[in-house]
Design a protein around this motif. Sequence first.
Motif, PDB file in Angstrom:
ATOM      1  N   PHE A  55       0.839  -1.187   0.000  1.00 24.82           N
ATOM      2  CA  PHE A  55       0.000   0.000   0.000  1.00 24.82           C
ATOM      3  C   PHE A  55       0.878   1.242   0.000  1.00 24.82           C
ATOM      4  O   PHE A  55       1.999   1.227   0.505  1.00 24.82           O
ATOM      5  CB  PHE A  55      -0.949  -0.004   1.196  1.00 24.82           C
ATOM      6  CG  PHE A  55      -1.997  -1.068   1.096  1.00 24.82           C
ATOM      7  CD1 PHE A  55      -3.233  -0.785   0.544  1.00 24.82           C
ATOM      8  CD2 PHE A  55      -1.730  -2.360   1.510  1.00 24.82           C
ATOM      9  CE1 PHE A  55      -4.196  -1.775   0.422  1.00 24.82           C
ATOM     10  CE2 PHE A  55      -2.683  -3.359   1.397  1.00 24.82           C
ATOM     11  CZ  PHE A  55      -3.926  -3.053   0.846  1.00 24.82           C
ATOM     12  N   HIS A  56       0.342   2.298  -0.565  1.00 22.39           N
ATOM     13  CA  HIS A  56       1.084   3.542  -0.741  1.00 22.39           C
ATOM     14  C   HIS A  56       1.695   3.999   0.576  1.00 22.39           C
ATOM     15  O   HIS A  56       1.020   4.044   1.605  1.00 22.39           O
ATOM     16  CB  HIS A  56       0.140   4.614  -1.283  1.00 22.39           C
ATOM     17  CG  HIS A  56       0.802   5.908  -1.599  1.00 22.39           C
ATOM     18  ND1 HIS A  56       1.751   6.041  -2.574  1.00 22.39           N
ATOM     19  CD2 HIS A  56       0.651   7.144  -1.057  1.00 22.39           C
ATOM     20  CE1 HIS A  56       2.151   7.300  -2.632  1.00 22.39           C
ATOM     21  NE2 HIS A  56       1.503   7.991  -1.724  1.00 22.39           N
ATOM     22  N   ALA A  57       2.981   4.293   0.556  1.00 25.60           N
ATOM     23  CA  ALA A  57       3.669   4.730   1.777  1.00 25.60           C
ATOM     24  C   ALA A  57       3.149   6.081   2.220  1.00 25.60           C
ATOM     25  O   ALA A  57       2.929   6.970   1.405  1.00 25.60           O
ATOM     26  CB  ALA A  57       5.169   4.804   1.532  1.00 25.60           C
ATOM     27  N   ARG A  58       2.947   6.228   3.513  1.00 28.05           N
ATOM     28  CA  ARG A  58       2.466   7.484   4.067  1.00 28.05           C
ATOM     29  C   ARG A  58       3.602   8.251   4.712  1.00 28.05           C
ATOM     30  O   ARG A  58       4.511   7.677   5.301  1.00 28.05           O
ATOM     31  CB  ARG A  58       1.372   7.216   5.095  1.00 28.05           C
ATOM     32  CG  ARG A  58       0.116   6.641   4.463  1.00 28.05           C
ATOM     33  CD  ARG A  58      -0.939   6.421   5.515  1.00 28.05           C
ATOM     34  NE  ARG A  58      -2.212   6.069   4.879  1.00 28.05           N
ATOM     35  CZ  ARG A  58      -3.314   5.825   5.562  1.00 28.05           C
ATOM     36  NH1 ARG A  58      -3.328   5.906   6.862  1.00 28.05           N
ATOM     37  NH2 ARG A  58      -4.421   5.515   4.933  1.00 28.05           N
ATOM     38  N   GLU A  78      -8.281  -0.483   7.273  1.00 30.64           N
ATOM     39  CA  GLU A  78      -8.362   0.748   6.492  1.00 30.64           C
ATOM     40  C   GLU A  78      -8.651   0.514   5.015  1.00 30.64           C
ATOM     41  O   GLU A  78      -9.127   1.421   4.323  1.00 30.64           O
ATOM     42  CB  GLU A  78      -7.046   1.523   6.635  1.00 30.64           C
ATOM     43  CG  GLU A  78      -6.759   1.947   8.067  1.00 30.64           C
ATOM     44  CD  GLU A  78      -5.349   2.481   8.237  1.00 30.64           C
ATOM     45  OE1 GLU A  78      -5.184   3.447   9.002  1.00 30.64           O
ATOM     46  OE2 GLU A  78      -4.420   1.934   7.608  1.00 30.64           O
ATOM     47  N   ALA A  79      -8.358  -0.683   4.516  1.00 30.13           N
ATOM     48  CA  ALA A  79      -8.623  -1.014   3.107  1.00 30.13           C
ATOM     49  C   ALA A  79      -9.115  -2.452   3.000  1.00 30.13           C
ATOM     50  O   ALA A  79      -8.537  -3.265   2.285  1.00 30.13           O
ATOM     51  CB  ALA A  79      -7.360  -0.819   2.280  1.00 30.13           C
ATOM     52  N   PRO A  80     -10.205  -2.796   3.700  1.00 31.93           N
ATOM     53  CA  PRO A  80     -10.644  -4.198   3.756  1.00 31.93           C
ATOM     54  C   PRO A  80     -11.050  -4.762   2.411  1.00 31.93           C
ATOM     55  O   PRO A  80     -10.853  -5.959   2.149  1.00 31.93           O
ATOM     56  CB  PRO A  80     -11.827  -4.167   4.732  1.00 31.93           C
ATOM     57  CG  PRO A  80     -12.314  -2.752   4.691  1.00 31.93           C
ATOM     58  CD  PRO A  80     -11.103  -1.912   4.472  1.00 31.93           C
ATOM     59  N   ASP A  81     -11.644  -3.931   1.549  1.00 34.44           N
ATOM     60  CA  ASP A  81     -12.067  -4.440   0.248  1.00 34.44           C
ATOM     61  C   ASP A  81     -10.867  -4.926  -0.556  1.00 34.44           C
ATOM     62  O   ASP A  81     -10.904  -6.004  -1.168  1.00 34.44           O
ATOM     63  CB  ASP A  81     -12.831  -3.353  -0.511  1.00 34.44           C
ATOM     64  CG  ASP A  81     -12.091  -2.021  -0.590  1.00 34.44           C
ATOM     65  OD1 ASP A  81     -11.221  -1.769   0.262  1.00 34.44           O
ATOM     66  OD2 ASP A  81     -12.387  -1.231  -1.508  1.00 34.44           O
ATOM     67  N   LEU A  82      -9.778  -4.160  -0.553  1.00 33.80           N
ATOM     68  CA  LEU A  82      -8.593  -4.558  -1.299  1.00 33.80           C
ATOM     69  C   LEU A  82      -7.929  -5.783  -0.681  1.00 33.80           C
ATOM     70  O   LEU A  82      -7.440  -6.666  -1.391  1.00 33.80           O
ATOM     71  CB  LEU A  82      -7.598  -3.398  -1.361  1.00 33.80           C
ATOM     72  CG  LEU A  82      -8.063  -2.140  -2.104  1.00 33.80           C
ATOM     73  CD1 LEU A  82      -6.963  -1.089  -2.116  1.00 33.80           C
ATOM     74  CD2 LEU A  82      -8.498  -2.468  -3.524  1.00 33.80           C
ATOM     75  N   VAL A  83      -7.899  -5.861   0.635  1.00 37.44           N
ATOM     76  CA  VAL A  83      -7.283  -7.006   1.307  1.00 37.44           C
ATOM     77  C   VAL A  83      -8.035  -8.283   0.970  1.00 37.44           C
ATOM     78  O   VAL A  83      -7.423  -9.328   0.670  1.00 37.44           O
ATOM     79  CB  VAL A  83      -7.233  -6.781   2.832  1.00 37.44           C
ATOM     80  CG1 VAL A  83      -6.847  -8.069   3.558  1.00 37.44           C
ATOM     81  CG2 VAL A  83      -6.242  -5.678   3.173  1.00 37.44           C
ATOM     82  N   VAL A  84      -9.353  -8.241   1.012  1.00 36.84           N
ATOM     83  CA  VAL A  84     -10.147  -9.429   0.696  1.00 36.84           C
ATOM     84  C   VAL A  84      -9.872  -9.905  -0.726  1.00 36.84           C
ATOM     85  O   VAL A  84      -9.621 -11.094  -0.977  1.00 36.84           O
ATOM     86  CB  VAL A  84     -11.654  -9.144   0.879  1.00 36.84           C
ATOM     87  CG1 VAL A  84     -12.507 -10.251   0.257  1.00 36.84           C
ATOM     88  CG2 VAL A  84     -11.985  -9.005   2.364  1.00 36.84           C
ATOM     89  N   ARG A 113       0.729  -3.970  -6.079  1.00 34.19           N
ATOM     90  CA  ARG A 113       1.008  -2.651  -5.508  1.00 34.19           C
ATOM     91  C   ARG A 113      -0.228  -1.772  -5.617  1.00 34.19           C
ATOM     92  O   ARG A 113      -0.808  -1.639  -6.690  1.00 34.19           O
ATOM     93  CB  ARG A 113       2.190  -2.005  -6.228  1.00 34.19           C
ATOM     94  CG  ARG A 113       3.511  -2.740  -6.042  1.00 34.19           C
ATOM     95  CD  ARG A 113       4.605  -2.143  -6.911  1.00 34.19           C
ATOM     96  NE  ARG A 113       5.920  -2.728  -6.633  1.00 34.19           N
ATOM     97  CZ  ARG A 113       6.374  -3.829  -7.211  1.00 34.19           C
ATOM     98  NH1 ARG A 113       5.612  -4.482  -8.103  1.00 34.19           N
ATOM     99  NH2 ARG A 113       7.566  -4.297  -6.903  1.00 34.19           N
ATOM    100  N   HIS A 114      -0.611  -1.164  -4.495  1.00 35.78           N
ATOM    101  CA  HIS A 114      -1.771  -0.273  -4.450  1.00 35.78           C
ATOM    102  C   HIS A 114      -1.306   1.147  -4.172  1.00 35.78           C
ATOM    103  O   HIS A 114      -0.298   1.369  -3.493  1.00 35.78           O
ATOM    104  CB  HIS A 114      -2.752  -0.703  -3.357  1.00 35.78           C
ATOM    105  CG  HIS A 114      -3.304  -2.077  -3.546  1.00 35.78           C
ATOM    106  ND1 HIS A 114      -4.253  -2.375  -4.493  1.00 35.78           N
ATOM    107  CD2 HIS A 114      -3.037  -3.251  -2.891  1.00 35.78           C
ATOM    108  CE1 HIS A 114      -4.566  -3.661  -4.427  1.00 35.78           C
ATOM    109  NE2 HIS A 114      -3.838  -4.217  -3.464  1.00 35.78           N
ATOM    110  N   GLN A 115      -2.063   2.110  -4.653  1.00 35.22           N
ATOM    111  CA  GLN A 115      -1.765   3.511  -4.391  1.00 35.22           C
ATOM    112  C   GLN A 115      -2.450   4.017  -3.125  1.00 35.22           C
ATOM    113  O   GLN A 115      -2.087   5.054  -2.596  1.00 35.22           O
ATOM    114  CB  GLN A 115      -2.198   4.380  -5.588  1.00 35.22           C
ATOM    115  CG  GLN A 115      -1.329   4.197  -6.811  1.00 35.22           C
ATOM    116  CD  GLN A 115       0.140   4.475  -6.521  1.00 35.22           C
ATOM    117  OE1 GLN A 115       0.497   5.534  -6.012  1.00 35.22           O
ATOM    118  NE2 GLN A 115       0.997   3.508  -6.826  1.00 35.22           N
ATOM    119  N   ARG A 116      -3.435   3.292  -2.637  1.00 34.42           N
ATOM    120  CA  ARG A 116      -4.138   3.749  -1.446  1.00 34.42           C
ATOM    121  C   ARG A 116      -3.242   3.642  -0.219  1.00 34.42           C
ATOM    122  O   ARG A 116      -2.610   2.611   0.006  1.00 34.42           O
ATOM    123  CB  ARG A 116      -5.401   2.912  -1.226  1.00 34.42           C
ATOM    124  CG  ARG A 116      -6.319   3.484  -0.152  1.00 34.42           C
ATOM    125  CD  ARG A 116      -7.480   2.554   0.158  1.00 34.42           C
ATOM    126  NE  ARG A 116      -8.267   2.226  -1.015  1.00 34.42           N
ATOM    127  CZ  ARG A 116      -9.329   1.420  -0.984  1.00 34.42           C
ATOM    128  NH1 ARG A 116      -9.703   0.873   0.160  1.00 34.42           N
ATOM    129  NH2 ARG A 116     -10.007   1.151  -2.077  1.00 34.42           N
TER     130      ARG A 116
END
Length: 498
Positions: free
Chosen positions: A432-435, A468-474, A457-460
């Motif tokens: 996930f995108h580094a903060r 924080e990003a359950p839809d992508l994790v699933v 690799r995700h941009q979120r």
Amino acid sequence: MTATQYEEKEAVTTYSMHVSAKYLELTKKKLELTRLPREVELPEQRTWEQGTPKSALEPLLDFWLDGYDWRAAEAKFNLDLPQYRTTITTPSTSSLPTPQILRIHFVHKRSKHENAIPLLFCHTWPSSFIEVQRVIDALTDPHSLPSFGDGAQQAFHVIAPSIPGFGFSDASMSEDFGLNGTAEVFDGLMARLGYDRYVAHGTGCICRALALQHPEHCLAVHTANPSFTEPAFKRGPLAYMKYRIAKMTKAKIPLLSFGYVPTELQASRERQASEVGQESLYSSRPLGPTLHRLYSLRPQTLAFSLCDSPVGLLATLLDVIHTRAPSHSPLTSRSRSPFLSPVELEMRDDEHEHPERDRIHSGSTEYPFSPRQSEIDAHNYTWSPTEVLNFTMLQWLPGPEAALRWLRRAHLESTDTQWSRHCSIPLGISSFHARNSSRTTPLMWGSSSWDISWVKRHQRPSHIPAWEAPDLVVLDLRECFGTFLSHGKLTNLPSAAS
């Protein structure tokens, strides 16, 4: 031990969270007696530079006293998460010569789908088992969140235990109890539930300990936002040569990129240049891993403060979450914090009077997924006061001292020379995108110690992806393990539970 005593020790019993009213009243008294420190005024863009600022914490303290309802949260967790406890015996250690019998708390939800495979969901510090709440339904029932491609219909039996000393699991009294001990406990739990072979997901190092110690049981691992060290020739000549070639070509030639991407290599050069001549503590690299190490250095000293002060514990959690929140290029109007204020909470609650906004649409069919889907779809997830306090309570209730000891031991074990040996268990990575920084660890650095078989690799931005990003994790878990199955990397799965 008689047969009856043995059966009682091995029993799996249902469990419901219920904190005594006396303890909740004690917590309120401590909150009322809080003395907040004075602080210097800093420009807005530097508000978090010295740690959690009063402007972020004070409204949450007021909300904790006047608006927060633990009983409502407790009831919601009991409703959403089927919980159990059983006892697991841990082996003796150098600091504790006799075996320990620990009561282990865990969430366990079986899927109704025949193709379901056992998934061990591992949280880490400072999170807890409630992290699984937002993904458990979609993992057990693929129809609740539609997808496509490999693993589109892959279902899982989900097991999410509490690390000993976290949540409602007994703490180990051994100073040697860390990642390896946790792996033994979790593997023993899976065996107790009848899962001889399983896959694992986690954002910390527990999954690696499982893969190294129990490769015959833990058949594959998926992780998110891993941190790797730069390949060295002695540790892995092939991985080292691939990295050097990709670096030399700037990963712009597909056949010679070996999984690296140009942005990672550019970030790596920037990080190295910025750290020259600087102390590592104050370097410009992301603070998340640095804070974990800092909190692990002197756990006993820190425990005196955090075990007595719920606000001190809240400040710690806020700091860890915020270290991954964007500050250099805010994507929302809230540039100072990833947390919703009580005023914004009221605005959000008003929006929730329209439940049709909280669904994922696919054609003419609606799929309920999360009560806050509108915020999950936003590029930068924000935490409500209730969510922050729920996570804080799960550290406050058992006391943070065992978790801090565990963190120290986990750091020691993960920096041991044997830890970096190559593991043949296939690894899937969601990045996930580094903060707070563009400096990220190149994912393929891990090829010297893992069989990296799947990467997305995700941009979120996300620090705790399952929350924080359950839809992508699933979707990533389905695709990752579905790909492993189709490529023959997993054998004899699913494994039936008794």
